[in-house]
Design a protein around this motif. Structure first.
Motif, PDB file in Angstrom:
ATOM      1  N   THR A   4       0.831  -1.208   0.000  1.00  0.00           N
ATOM      2  CA  THR A   4       0.000   0.000   0.000  1.00  0.00           C
ATOM      3  C   THR A   4       0.860   1.251   0.000  1.00  0.00           C
ATOM      4  OG1 THR A   4      -1.651  -1.204   1.255  1.00  0.00           O
ATOM      5  CG2 THR A   4      -1.849   1.176   1.240  1.00  0.00           C
ATOM      6  N   LYS A  20       3.939   1.669  -1.022  1.00  0.00           N
ATOM      7  CA  LYS A  20       4.624   1.871  -2.303  1.00  0.00           C
ATOM      8  C   LYS A  20       3.652   2.330  -3.393  1.00  0.00           C
ATOM      9  CE  LYS A  20       7.826  -1.342  -3.517  1.00  0.00           C
ATOM     10  NZ  LYS A  20       8.501  -2.664  -3.513  1.00  0.00           N
ATOM     11  N   ALA A  21       2.449   1.743  -3.405  1.00  0.00           N
ATOM     12  CA  ALA A  21       1.463   2.132  -4.426  1.00  0.00           C
ATOM     13  C   ALA A  21       1.134   3.614  -4.301  1.00  0.00           C
ATOM     14  CB  ALA A  21       0.197   1.294  -4.290  1.00  0.00           C
ATOM     15  N   LEU A  22       1.047   4.112  -3.064  1.00  0.00           N
ATOM     16  CA  LEU A  22       0.702   5.522  -2.865  1.00  0.00           C
ATOM     17  C   LEU A  22       1.911   6.429  -3.089  1.00  0.00           C
ATOM     18  CD1 LEU A  22      -1.738   5.485   0.203  1.00  0.00           C
ATOM     19  CD2 LEU A  22      -2.158   4.942  -2.177  1.00  0.00           C
ATOM     20  N   PRO A  65       1.128   2.655  -8.348  1.00  0.00           N
ATOM     21  CA  PRO A  65       1.046   1.196  -8.465  1.00  0.00           C
ATOM     22  C   PRO A  65       1.760   0.658  -9.708  1.00  0.00           C
ATOM     23  CG  PRO A  65      -1.121   2.219  -8.831  1.00  0.00           C
ATOM     24  CD  PRO A  65      -0.215   3.286  -8.307  1.00  0.00           C
TER      25      PRO A  65
END
Lengths: 255, 255
Positions: free
Chosen positions: A200, A202-204, A208
């Protein structure tokens, strides 16, 4: 000072009422619902709880009920020519009864009863209104409880709601499948917590697309085939195959 | 004092080397790889960087290379009867060459080059060894860099790795699809950030099964059918249909 009514006694109504009740720039006048039992929860927050037939006009009447009940409730409101909004991401503004000034007040969050501490200031509120004056009122009201207020149209809201289904419902079911695999094979599910948190984060932070890893992205057919053989639930297998195919296509296109 | 070698110069090798280099209870002796350029990154962390032919025995030699290269690298190691482990979640311990004392040292995290600050103390390290004495050595080594060390067998590790694919790769692709839907329709993707954070937080705090919401869980066919019509990419449609079906079955079974 903005006077507000809420129609509905579910999760969204409850969290909205609590947020409105804990500040001084708007007044929660009436909360309307069909169940006296459920209305009791709102006794200390609203000035009055009533059945919908007794609802009196306010600056904004917020209908916070399930998608399929919005139209019927908006018809039942016993006054007209007053600003009435719904809270749905999915439902078009036009679904509201013609007798009202229409608008939308969509708080983008997954609300559940278990959440005792929702910080409304962080929740985006997506606004829409037919009339610019009403839009201004809704923006003012939304800004009282949230630091993230945006105006978007019904079409965009529908797509955003669909995006939220992927980002919330579908990711959460992937966690559920992961937990099943752990449970069945005697590995504690919390072993995956640092990975889930990192995913989560890293995606933010980096997006992604930039943080995708794994056999599907590498199109590593040997690992993919062997992992499919490990799955025993046909629904899990179908999910694995389809997302893997989608990832392979997505990054294959980029090469 | 445990003497350690690392074979490999990729992401896992790099993050492991950094973690080992920043403490005093183990010594990173040699890092071995084929690319002189990549080995240069390790110059300040390891005592020596070498080609694999020059590797000398240590207490533990960690092979941190891609799954399909583990077998070949373990054959190339120019000594035997010394503890050699790999770092893979997917690959069985038995894949290592018979000339070594075998083990596994699997740090469960998605490592990428962009991560400059990995906190290894939080990362679970899953241990396996043929010999109880080796298992003890690996536990001691793992405990130097991580607060979460567990012993599991190859079968469990394989399932855990598969669970990690669902919890990391698949959730991340759901975020990617959500971002595409936002981008195409002119809605800022960061509008979804509070929802994404809340989803993860709830899944970890109350369990994913207890925090599932949305049209699939409610088996709300009207919303589902209309959302499918909004999707234009066939891969997105396939993912939507399959996860929705899986969720509907999963919660339908419980009723």
């Amino acid at each position: 000072m903005i006077e507000v009514n809420i129609v509905g006694t579910g999760n969204v109504a409850w969290h909205l009422a609590k947020a409105l009740g804990s500040q001084n720039q708007a007044i929660l006048m009436q909360v309307a619902g069909r169940s006296i039992e459920k209305l009791e929860n709102f006794n200390n927050i609203a000035r009055e709880t009533v059945s919908i037939d007794h609802l009196k006009p306010a600056d904004v009447t917020i209908i916070a009920v399930s998608d399929d009940a919005i139209e019927s409730f908006s018809e039942q409101i016993p006054f007209d020519n007053s600003l009435v909004v719904h809270t749905s991401g999915f439902t078009a503004m036009s679904t509201l009864s013609r007798k009202h000034n229409k608008g939308v007040f969509y708080p983008l969050q997954s609300f559940s009863k278990e959440d005792t501490s929702i910080d409304f200031t962080e929740i985006p509120i997506l606004i829409e209104a037919e009339d610019p004056k009403d839009e201004k009122t809704l923006k003012t009201l939304a800004a009282i409880i949230s630091n993230n207020v945006q105006v978007i149209n019904s079409k965009q809201r529908r797509q955003l709601h669909l995006a939220a289904v992927f980002a919330n419902n579908f990711t959460n079911h992937c966690y559920t499948i992961a937990q099943e695999l752990c449970d069945v094979h005697g590995v504690p599910f919390d072993t995956l917590y640092p990975l889930i948190q990192k995913t989560t984060e890293k995606a933010l932070q980096q997006g992604p697309k930039n943080s995708q890893t794994g056999p599907a992205k590498r199109d590593d057919k040997q690992v993919i085939d062997q992992q499919i053989k490990l799955l025993t639930d046909p629904d899990h297998t179908a999910v694995y195959k389809n997302i893997t195919k989608a990832i392979t296509h997505f990054y294959g296109k980029e090469l």
